[in-house]
Motif scaffolding. Structure first.
Motif, PDB file in Angstrom:
ATOM      1  N   TYR A  25       7.853  13.724   8.504  1.00 25.52           N
ATOM      2  CA  TYR A  25       7.337  13.953   7.015  1.00 25.52           C
ATOM      3  C   TYR A  25       7.664  12.516   6.459  1.00 25.52           C
ATOM      4  O   TYR A  25       6.927  11.963   5.604  1.00 25.52           O
ATOM      5  N   VAL A  26       9.083  12.265   6.287  1.00 23.41           N
ATOM      6  CA  VAL A  26       9.417  11.173   5.506  1.00 23.41           C
ATOM      7  C   VAL A  26       8.976   9.691   6.110  1.00 23.41           C
ATOM      8  O   VAL A  26       8.334   8.976   5.301  1.00 23.41           O
ATOM      9  N   VAL A  27       8.967   9.495   7.394  1.00 27.41           N
ATOM     10  CA  VAL A  27       8.508   8.409   8.169  1.00 27.41           C
ATOM     11  C   VAL A  27       7.019   8.086   7.682  1.00 27.41           C
ATOM     12  O   VAL A  27       6.645   6.922   7.198  1.00 27.41           O
ATOM     13  N   SER A  28       6.179   9.283   7.731  1.00 28.79           N
ATOM     14  CA  SER A  28       4.698   8.981   7.702  1.00 28.79           C
ATOM     15  C   SER A  28       4.425   9.047   6.326  1.00 28.79           C
ATOM     16  O   SER A  28       3.493   8.222   6.010  1.00 28.79           O
ATOM     17  N   THR A  29       4.977   9.694   5.451  1.00 31.22           N
ATOM     18  CA  THR A  29       5.009   9.540   3.976  1.00 31.22           C
ATOM     19  C   THR A  29       4.845   7.865   3.627  1.00 31.22           C
ATOM     20  O   THR A  29       4.218   7.467   2.755  1.00 31.22           O
ATOM     21  N   VAL A  30       6.035   7.429   4.023  1.00 32.02           N
ATOM     22  CA  VAL A  30       6.604   6.043   3.303  1.00 32.02           C
ATOM     23  C   VAL A  30       5.494   5.056   4.144  1.00 32.02           C
ATOM     24  O   VAL A  30       5.179   4.160   3.702  1.00 32.02           O
ATOM     25  N   PHE A  31       5.212   5.430   5.375  1.00 31.80           N
ATOM     26  CA  PHE A  31       4.223   4.672   6.237  1.00 31.80           C
ATOM     27  C   PHE A  31       2.910   4.712   5.667  1.00 31.80           C
ATOM     28  O   PHE A  31       2.514   3.442   5.283  1.00 31.80           O
ATOM     29  N   VAL A  32       2.298   5.723   5.194  1.00 28.29           N
ATOM     30  CA  VAL A  32       1.267   5.835   4.535  1.00 28.29           C
ATOM     31  C   VAL A  32       1.029   4.906   3.131  1.00 28.29           C
ATOM     32  O   VAL A  32       0.185   4.142   2.789  1.00 28.29           O
ATOM     33  N   ILE A  33       2.198   5.092   2.365  1.00 29.82           N
ATOM     34  CA  ILE A  33       2.314   4.410   1.183  1.00 29.82           C
ATOM     35  C   ILE A  33       2.328   2.786   1.459  1.00 29.82           C
ATOM     36  O   ILE A  33       1.711   2.104   0.787  1.00 29.82           O
ATOM     37  N   GLN A  34       2.921   2.236   2.470  1.00 34.65           N
ATOM     38  CA  GLN A  34       2.868   0.980   2.873  1.00 34.65           C
ATOM     39  C   GLN A  34       1.717   0.397   3.451  1.00 34.65           C
ATOM     40  O   GLN A  34       1.173  -0.612   2.720  1.00 34.65           O
ATOM     41  N   LEU A  35       0.834   1.487   3.892  1.00 35.56           N
ATOM     42  CA  LEU A  35      -0.447   1.054   4.229  1.00 35.56           C
ATOM     43  C   LEU A  35      -1.408   0.721   2.765  1.00 35.56           C
ATOM     44  O   LEU A  35      -2.170  -0.046   2.992  1.00 35.56           O
ATOM     45  N   MET A  36      -1.232   1.743   2.044  1.00 34.56           N
ATOM     46  CA  MET A  36      -1.873   1.728   0.789  1.00 34.56           C
ATOM     47  C   MET A  36      -1.472   0.489  -0.301  1.00 34.56           C
ATOM     48  O   MET A  36      -2.334   0.080  -0.724  1.00 34.56           O
ATOM     49  N   VAL A  37      -0.331   0.222  -0.452  1.00 36.56           N
ATOM     50  CA  VAL A  37       0.176  -0.565  -1.459  1.00 36.56           C
ATOM     51  C   VAL A  37       0.960  -1.760  -0.811  1.00 36.56           C
ATOM     52  O   VAL A  37       1.549  -2.677  -1.629  1.00 36.56           O
ATOM     53  N   HIS A  38       1.097  -1.809   0.458  1.00 36.24           N
ATOM     54  CA  HIS A  38       2.234  -2.847   0.818  1.00 36.24           C
ATOM     55  C   HIS A  38       3.445  -2.875   0.516  1.00 36.24           C
ATOM     56  O   HIS A  38       4.157  -1.876   0.515  1.00 36.24           O
ATOM     57  N   GLN A  39       3.596  -4.211  -0.182  1.00 33.62           N
ATOM     58  CA  GLN A  39       4.931  -4.020  -0.662  1.00 33.62           C
ATOM     59  C   GLN A  39       5.044  -3.961  -2.283  1.00 33.62           C
ATOM     60  O   GLN A  39       4.642  -5.082  -2.909  1.00 33.62           O
ATOM     61  N   PRO A  40       5.196  -2.870  -3.090  1.00 31.09           N
ATOM     62  CA  PRO A  40       5.041  -2.763  -4.160  1.00 31.09           C
ATOM     63  C   PRO A  40       6.066  -3.301  -5.187  1.00 31.09           C
ATOM     64  O   PRO A  40       7.087  -3.878  -4.848  1.00 31.09           O
TER      65      PRO A  40
END
Length: 222
Positions: free
Chosen positions: A34-49
């Motif tokens: 859950y942790v890895v997938s959540t952070v990965f989805v955030i990375q796909l959406m906002v890249h490096q905020p």
């Protein structure tokens, strides 16, 4: 109750939770996924905020990780098992053992979340050691609060929704404090009011522990 007996009971209960966690390790690995997938989805959406967004997203992820990791500590206990524990250990020792175990578990999950965030979302931290310390402190604060809420929810027919409803107004001040304290890790200047925010957060943690130790014996009688 003698101090040695209390320590033995607490250690017995912590060891019991460790054994249960190992037997049900699929739940632990599920939280990791859950942790890895959540952070990965955030990375796909906002890249490096940018720094402020990175900080806000990190603590939001921490909140949901804590709900998933800590909530099950009480909700997985059956009525019969709780009755058995009530007959052999003191209620205060039981809640202290739960608090200790969940603090250790949440610190581990917090550090894993930090590592995933840095690896996938970039590293905007100017003071990484300072932020790591805040992450550990935040993991302790979140786990203490949600352990107490899970203990209350466990007495209401194992109602996990009750924990979420009660936790929302209580967790907001803690999250705001953590986000404000962590902001100093992204800048070089000293943030005003930082010692006062630290004292306030530590005071809230002490108050949570005190409330849990005082209220839980009365809750468990029901």
């Amino acid at each position: 109750m003698p101090v040695n007996t209390a320590i033995q009971q607490i250690w017995f209960l912590v060891k019991k939770d460790l054994v249960l966690e190992w037997r049900q390790r699929h739940a632990f690995f599920g939280i990791l996924i859950y942790v890895v997938s959540t952070v990965f989805v955030i990375q796909l959406m906002v890249h490096q905020p940018e720094e402020k967004i990175w900080n806000a997203l990190f603590w939001v992820v921490q909140l949901f990780v804590c709900v998933n990791a800590v909530a099950k500590s009480f909700l997985q206990e059956s009525r019969g098992r709780l009755l058995y524990y009530y007959s052999i250990v003191h209620p205060r020792n039981f809640i202290i053992a739960k608090l200790l175990y969940n603090v250790v578990l949440m610190i581990i999950m917090s550090l894993i979340t930090l590592a995933c965030s840095v690896a996938l979302l970039g590293n905007p931290l100017i003071k990484p050691l300072y932020f790591t310390g805040i992450v550990v402190l935040g993991g302790v604060s979140l786990s203490l609060l949600f352990t107490m809420l899970a203990a209350i929810a466990a007495q209401a027919s194992q109602n996990a929704a009750l924990m979420a409803i009660m936790g929302f107004p209580l967790i907001l001040p803690v999250l705001m404090l953590l986000a404000n304290i962590a902001r100093s890790a992204f800048v070089t200047v000293l943030q005003p009011g930082l010692p006062r925010m630290f004292l306030l957060l530590v005071g809230m943690d002490i108050l949570t522990i005190a409330l849990a130790c005082v209220l839980f014996p009365y809750l468990w009688k029901d």
